[in-house]
Motif scaffolding. Structure first.
Motif, PDB file in Angstrom:
ATOM      1  N   VAL A   1      -1.173  -5.104  -8.708  1.00  0.00           N
ATOM      2  CA  VAL A   1      -1.707  -5.080  -7.345  1.00  0.00           C
ATOM      3  C   VAL A   1      -0.915  -4.063  -6.526  1.00  0.00           C
ATOM      4  O   VAL A   1       0.316  -4.109  -6.473  1.00  0.00           O
ATOM      5  N   VAL A   2      -1.650  -3.129  -5.932  1.00  0.00           N
ATOM      6  CA  VAL A   2      -1.052  -2.099  -5.087  1.00  0.00           C
ATOM      7  C   VAL A   2      -1.459  -2.392  -3.649  1.00  0.00           C
ATOM      8  O   VAL A   2      -2.645  -2.564  -3.359  1.00  0.00           O
ATOM      9  N   ARG A   3      -0.467  -2.474  -2.770  1.00  0.00           N
ATOM     10  CA  ARG A   3      -0.738  -2.780  -1.357  1.00  0.00           C
ATOM     11  C   ARG A   3      -0.698  -1.510  -0.519  1.00  0.00           C
ATOM     12  O   ARG A   3       0.255  -0.740  -0.584  1.00  0.00           O
ATOM     13  N   PHE A   4      -1.765  -1.327   0.267  1.00  0.00           N
ATOM     14  CA  PHE A   4      -1.853  -0.259   1.254  1.00  0.00           C
ATOM     15  C   PHE A   4      -1.647  -0.941   2.601  1.00  0.00           C
ATOM     16  O   PHE A   4      -2.390  -1.875   2.927  1.00  0.00           O
TER      17      PHE A   4
ATOM     18  N   THR B   1      -6.501  -3.989  -6.843  1.00  0.00           N
ATOM     19  CA  THR B   1      -6.132  -4.466  -8.169  1.00  0.00           C
ATOM     20  C   THR B   1      -6.487  -3.382  -9.171  1.00  0.00           C
ATOM     21  O   THR B   1      -7.645  -2.970  -9.270  1.00  0.00           O
ATOM     22  N   ILE B   2      -5.475  -2.916  -9.883  1.00  0.00           N
ATOM     23  CA  ILE B   2      -5.675  -1.862 -10.882  1.00  0.00           C
ATOM     24  C   ILE B   2      -6.562  -2.411 -11.995  1.00  0.00           C
ATOM     25  O   ILE B   2      -6.299  -3.477 -12.540  1.00  0.00           O
TER      26      ILE B   2
ATOM     27  N   HIS C   1     -11.861   6.070 -12.142  1.00  0.00           N
ATOM     28  CA  HIS C   1     -11.683   4.744 -11.570  1.00  0.00           C
ATOM     29  C   HIS C   1     -10.228   4.294 -11.731  1.00  0.00           C
ATOM     30  O   HIS C   1      -9.672   4.354 -12.821  1.00  0.00           O
ATOM     31  N   LEU C   2      -9.637   3.851 -10.610  1.00  0.00           N
ATOM     32  CA  LEU C   2      -8.268   3.323 -10.640  1.00  0.00           C
ATOM     33  C   LEU C   2      -8.238   1.818 -10.464  1.00  0.00           C
ATOM     34  O   LEU C   2      -7.481   1.129 -11.136  1.00  0.00           O
ATOM     35  N   GLY C   3      -9.028   1.306  -9.511  1.00  0.00           N
ATOM     36  CA  GLY C   3      -8.976  -0.125  -9.242  1.00  0.00           C
ATOM     37  C   GLY C   3     -10.074  -0.572  -8.298  1.00  0.00           C
ATOM     38  O   GLY C   3     -10.972   0.198  -7.958  1.00  0.00           O
ATOM     39  N   ARG C   4      -9.978  -1.855  -7.870  1.00  0.00           N
ATOM     40  CA  ARG C   4     -10.962  -2.477  -6.989  1.00  0.00           C
ATOM     41  C   ARG C   4     -10.267  -3.057  -5.762  1.00  0.00           C
ATOM     42  O   ARG C   4      -9.145  -3.547  -5.853  1.00  0.00           O
ATOM     43  N   TYR C   5     -10.984  -3.028  -4.653  1.00  0.00           N
ATOM     44  CA  TYR C   5     -10.507  -3.639  -3.418  1.00  0.00           C
ATOM     45  C   TYR C   5     -11.659  -4.416  -2.795  1.00  0.00           C
ATOM     46  O   TYR C   5     -12.815  -4.239  -3.153  1.00  0.00           O
TER      47      TYR C   5
ATOM     48  N   VAL D   1       2.083   2.811   0.664  1.00  0.00           N
ATOM     49  CA  VAL D   1       1.464   2.405  -0.593  1.00  0.00           C
ATOM     50  C   VAL D   1       2.568   1.996  -1.543  1.00  0.00           C
ATOM     51  O   VAL D   1       3.478   2.788  -1.830  1.00  0.00           O
ATOM     52  N   GLU D   2       2.500   0.752  -2.038  1.00  0.00           N
ATOM     53  CA  GLU D   2       3.535   0.268  -2.952  1.00  0.00           C
ATOM     54  C   GLU D   2       2.989  -0.854  -3.821  1.00  0.00           C
ATOM     55  O   GLU D   2       1.987  -1.486  -3.471  1.00  0.00           O
TER      56      GLU D   2
END
Length: 162
Positions: A46-49, A59-60, A137-141, A158-159
């Motif tokens: 999970v990457v948070r913006f 989510t990657i 495609h990298l992930g979904r939000y 972004v982390e």
């Protein structure tokens, strides 16, 4: 004669341990080769913006060179902007290593990497957009266009979400 037989067996054993597996892939020779971080899948990371009190988790969903390279850049700060009534985009500090990453047919809610421009895209209106080798495609939000708009023009941190 016994020495020659022993030497041949030793040489054969060494060659077998260095030879490719039946599938043609190299066979790992030590535990450290199989337990490195690069060997684990990044799917589900999970990457948070975040900008101020607003945050969005992605989510990657792909384990490919572009996704791995993107994750290796974190943490970083980006600026998001509107693009063409279809997506919010953000320029990365450098192009991603994408060789070997498959293209995609983007859907609303996808975070993608657009190869020609070297930027991220948060798609929210993919009507009429089809498959492209240049869209990775990298992930979904999960956010509405209005929720995404709160990030426009702001410094977005972004982390990886702990």
């Amino acid at each position: 004669m016994k020495r020659r037989t022993a030497a041949i067996l030793l040489l054969a054993s060494a060659l077998v341990s260095c030879s490719p597996s039946p599938t043609g892939e190299a066979t790992p020779t030590s535990a450290s080769e199989t337990s490195s971080p690069a060997a684990g899948s990044v799917v589900g990371t999970v990457v948070r913006f975040s900008a101020g009190s607003v945050s969005l988790d992605v989510t990657i969903g792909e384990d490919n060179p572009a996704t791995r390279d993107f994750l290796s850049m974190l943490p970083l700060t980006l600026t998001m902007e509107e693009f063409a009534g279809r997506e919010k985009i953000a320029d990365l500090p450098r192009p991603l290593d994408y060789e070997g990453s498959p293209g995609s047919d983007p859907q609303d809610g996808d975070l993608i990497y657009f190869v020609p421009w070297g930027n991220l895209g948060f798609y929210y209106n993919t009507s009429g957009i089809g498959f492209s080798d240049q869209t990775i495609h990298l992930g979904r939000y999960n956010a509405t266009p209005d929720e995404l708009a709160r990030f426009e023009g702001q410094e977005v941190r972004v982390e990886v979400n702990p």
